[in-house]
Design a protein around this motif. Structure first.
Motif, PDB file in Angstrom:
ATOM      1  N   TYR A   1       0.860  -1.347  -0.120  1.00  0.00           N
ATOM      2  CA  TYR A   1      -0.278  -0.153   0.125  1.00  0.00           C
ATOM      3  C   TYR A   1       0.438   1.738  -0.416  1.00  0.00           C
ATOM      4  O   TYR A   1       0.650   2.666  -0.557  1.00  0.00           O
ATOM      5  N   THR A   2       1.875   1.580   0.510  1.00  0.00           N
ATOM      6  CA  THR A   2       3.182   2.465   0.477  1.00  0.00           C
ATOM      7  C   THR A   2       3.951   2.436  -0.287  1.00  0.00           C
ATOM      8  O   THR A   2       4.447   0.854  -1.242  1.00  0.00           O
ATOM      9  N   ASN A   3       4.789   3.298  -1.016  1.00  0.00           N
ATOM     10  CA  ASN A   3       5.575   3.460  -1.801  1.00  0.00           C
ATOM     11  C   ASN A   3       6.734   2.879  -1.150  1.00  0.00           C
ATOM     12  O   ASN A   3       7.492   2.242  -2.262  1.00  0.00           O
TER      13      ASN A   3
ATOM     14  N   PRO B   1      11.771   0.365  -8.106  1.00  0.00           N
ATOM     15  CA  PRO B   1      12.658   1.330  -7.855  1.00  0.00           C
ATOM     16  C   PRO B   1      12.129   2.460  -7.844  1.00  0.00           C
ATOM     17  O   PRO B   1      11.173   3.050  -7.811  1.00  0.00           O
ATOM     18  N   ALA B   2      12.754   3.354  -6.790  1.00  0.00           N
ATOM     19  CA  ALA B   2      12.487   4.719  -6.045  1.00  0.00           C
ATOM     20  C   ALA B   2      11.966   5.712  -7.270  1.00  0.00           C
ATOM     21  O   ALA B   2      12.311   6.507  -7.386  1.00  0.00           O
TER      22      ALA B   2
ATOM     23  N   ASP C   1       9.656   9.330 -10.235  1.00  0.00           N
ATOM     24  CA  ASP C   1       9.729  10.437 -12.054  1.00  0.00           C
ATOM     25  C   ASP C   1       8.189  10.004 -12.182  1.00  0.00           C
ATOM     26  O   ASP C   1       7.400  11.176 -12.634  1.00  0.00           O
ATOM     27  N   HIS C   2       7.746   9.107 -12.333  1.00  0.00           N
ATOM     28  CA  HIS C   2       6.181   8.999 -12.425  1.00  0.00           C
ATOM     29  C   HIS C   2       4.887   8.864 -11.095  1.00  0.00           C
ATOM     30  O   HIS C   2       3.651   8.982 -11.418  1.00  0.00           O
ATOM     31  N   GLY C   3       5.610   8.420 -10.013  1.00  0.00           N
ATOM     32  CA  GLY C   3       4.413   8.570  -8.899  1.00  0.00           C
ATOM     33  C   GLY C   3       3.643   7.140  -8.827  1.00  0.00           C
ATOM     34  O   GLY C   3       4.114   5.805  -9.839  1.00  0.00           O
ATOM     35  N   ALA C   4       3.250   6.787  -7.833  1.00  0.00           N
ATOM     36  CA  ALA C   4       3.087   5.200  -7.501  1.00  0.00           C
ATOM     37  C   ALA C   4       2.277   4.698  -8.625  1.00  0.00           C
ATOM     38  O   ALA C   4       1.615   3.637  -8.525  1.00  0.00           O
ATOM     39  N   VAL C   5       0.911   6.070  -8.864  1.00  0.00           N
ATOM     40  CA  VAL C   5      -0.007   5.139 -10.162  1.00  0.00           C
ATOM     41  C   VAL C   5       0.718   5.584 -11.282  1.00  0.00           C
ATOM     42  O   VAL C   5       0.402   6.658 -11.874  1.00  0.00           O
ATOM     43  N   SER C   6       0.493   4.995 -11.474  1.00  0.00           N
ATOM     44  CA  SER C   6       1.629   4.789 -13.445  1.00  0.00           C
ATOM     45  C   SER C   6       1.614   3.933 -13.525  1.00  0.00           C
ATOM     46  O   SER C   6       1.510   2.654 -12.578  1.00  0.00           O
ATOM     47  N   GLU C   7       1.968   3.530 -15.234  1.00  0.00           N
ATOM     48  CA  GLU C   7       2.221   2.348 -15.233  1.00  0.00           C
ATOM     49  C   GLU C   7       3.157   2.063 -14.970  1.00  0.00           C
ATOM     50  O   GLU C   7       3.435   0.490 -15.096  1.00  0.00           O
ATOM     51  N   ALA C   8       4.401   2.888 -15.323  1.00  0.00           N
ATOM     52  CA  ALA C   8       6.030   2.228 -15.409  1.00  0.00           C
ATOM     53  C   ALA C   8       5.727   1.489 -13.488  1.00  0.00           C
ATOM     54  O   ALA C   8       5.913   0.628 -13.350  1.00  0.00           O
ATOM     55  N   CYS C   9       4.941   1.983 -11.987  1.00  0.00           N
ATOM     56  CA  CYS C   9       4.925   1.423 -11.023  1.00  0.00           C
ATOM     57  C   CYS C   9       4.110  -0.017 -11.027  1.00  0.00           C
ATOM     58  O   CYS C   9       4.648  -0.907 -10.660  1.00  0.00           O
TER      59      CYS C   9
ATOM     60  N   ALA D   1      -6.049  16.476 -11.230  1.00  0.00           N
ATOM     61  CA  ALA D   1      -6.599  16.703 -12.970  1.00  0.00           C
ATOM     62  C   ALA D   1      -5.552  15.457 -13.393  1.00  0.00           C
ATOM     63  O   ALA D   1      -6.394  14.898 -15.066  1.00  0.00           O
ATOM     64  N   GLU D   2      -4.631  15.743 -13.492  1.00  0.00           N
ATOM     65  CA  GLU D   2      -3.774  14.331 -13.914  1.00  0.00           C
ATOM     66  C   GLU D   2      -4.428  12.774 -13.706  1.00  0.00           C
ATOM     67  O   GLU D   2      -3.782  12.261 -14.551  1.00  0.00           O
ATOM     68  N   LYS D   3      -4.343  12.699 -12.279  1.00  0.00           N
ATOM     69  CA  LYS D   3      -4.300  11.468 -11.962  1.00  0.00           C
ATOM     70  C   LYS D   3      -5.701  11.497 -10.617  1.00  0.00           C
ATOM     71  O   LYS D   3      -6.396  11.962  -9.641  1.00  0.00           O
ATOM     72  N   PRO D   4      -7.100  11.616 -11.590  1.00  0.00           N
ATOM     73  CA  PRO D   4      -8.200  11.954 -10.718  1.00  0.00           C
ATOM     74  C   PRO D   4      -8.999  10.394  -9.858  1.00  0.00           C
ATOM     75  O   PRO D   4      -8.590   9.272  -9.838  1.00  0.00           O
ATOM     76  N   VAL D   5      -9.642  10.309  -9.650  1.00  0.00           N
ATOM     77  CA  VAL D   5     -10.355   9.669  -7.984  1.00  0.00           C
ATOM     78  C   VAL D   5     -10.739   8.670  -9.533  1.00  0.00           C
ATOM     79  O   VAL D   5     -11.324   9.109 -10.802  1.00  0.00           O
ATOM     80  N   GLY D   6     -10.326   7.482  -9.056  1.00  0.00           N
ATOM     81  CA  GLY D   6     -11.222   6.476 -10.493  1.00  0.00           C
ATOM     82  C   GLY D   6     -10.625   5.847 -11.310  1.00  0.00           C
ATOM     83  O   GLY D   6     -10.272   4.809 -12.176  1.00  0.00           O
TER      84      GLY D   6
END
Length: 167
Positions: free
Chosen positions: A56-58, A68-69, A74-82, A113-118
């Protein structure tokens, strides 16, 4: 806790996995273990389910799955890369044939706006194969519903990857 449709889908995943000798693992953030919870709601699932990682946490993503940190920075935890790193990390840390990873914003707050709820990023890895990615924008439909739809989509991803396994 899980409705009849989810249980039916989970049952189908388990049956197909058994047919092909596939073992499953998950790496879960926004669902907090609900994917594995749904699969293990069904008696006898232990012959298919290998393990689930709740990261749940980074820090947990980095320590347990080896994300990787720089990916989080660079992308955030909510991202394709993560999500990809989580799926690949779960594969490396388990004996599963297929892993599915999910990371997203279930709400009610925390969106932008970039990463909305849902917004939920999914990644699935097949041992010896590639990692695929899927992005879903469920919208601000309520925390429980976002999590439920995330479980449904994850189970569908398992089915898709199981079909790719050669016996």
């Amino acid at each position: 806790m899980f409705d009849d449709q989810l249980i039916a889908l989970a049952t189908q995943v388990l049956e197909k996995a058994r047919e092909k000798g596939v073992h499953l693992a998950s790496a879960e953030s926004c669902t907090g273990g609900l994917i594995m919870g749904c699969l293990t709601e069904i008696a006898g699932s232990s012959d298919v389910v290998d393990r689930g990682f709740i990261t749940y946490t980074n820090r947990a993503k980095m320590e347990v799955l080896g994300v990787p940190a720089e990916v989080i920075r660079d992308h955030g935890a909510v991202s394709e890369a993560c999500a990809r790193a989580m799926a690949e990390g779960a594969l490396a840390a388990s004996s599963a044939t297929i892993t599915v990873a999910v990371t997203g914003i279930a709400g009610p707050g925390g969106g932008s706006a970039e990463k909305p709820v849902g917004l939920v990023h999914f990644a699935a890895s097949l041992r010896g194969g590639e990692t695929c990615h899927l992005e879903k924008r469920f919208g601000d439909i309520g925390r429980g519903t976002v999590r439920k739809e995330t479980v449904r989509t994850a189970l569908e991803l398992y089915l898709e990857l199981i079909e790719l396994v050669k016996i």
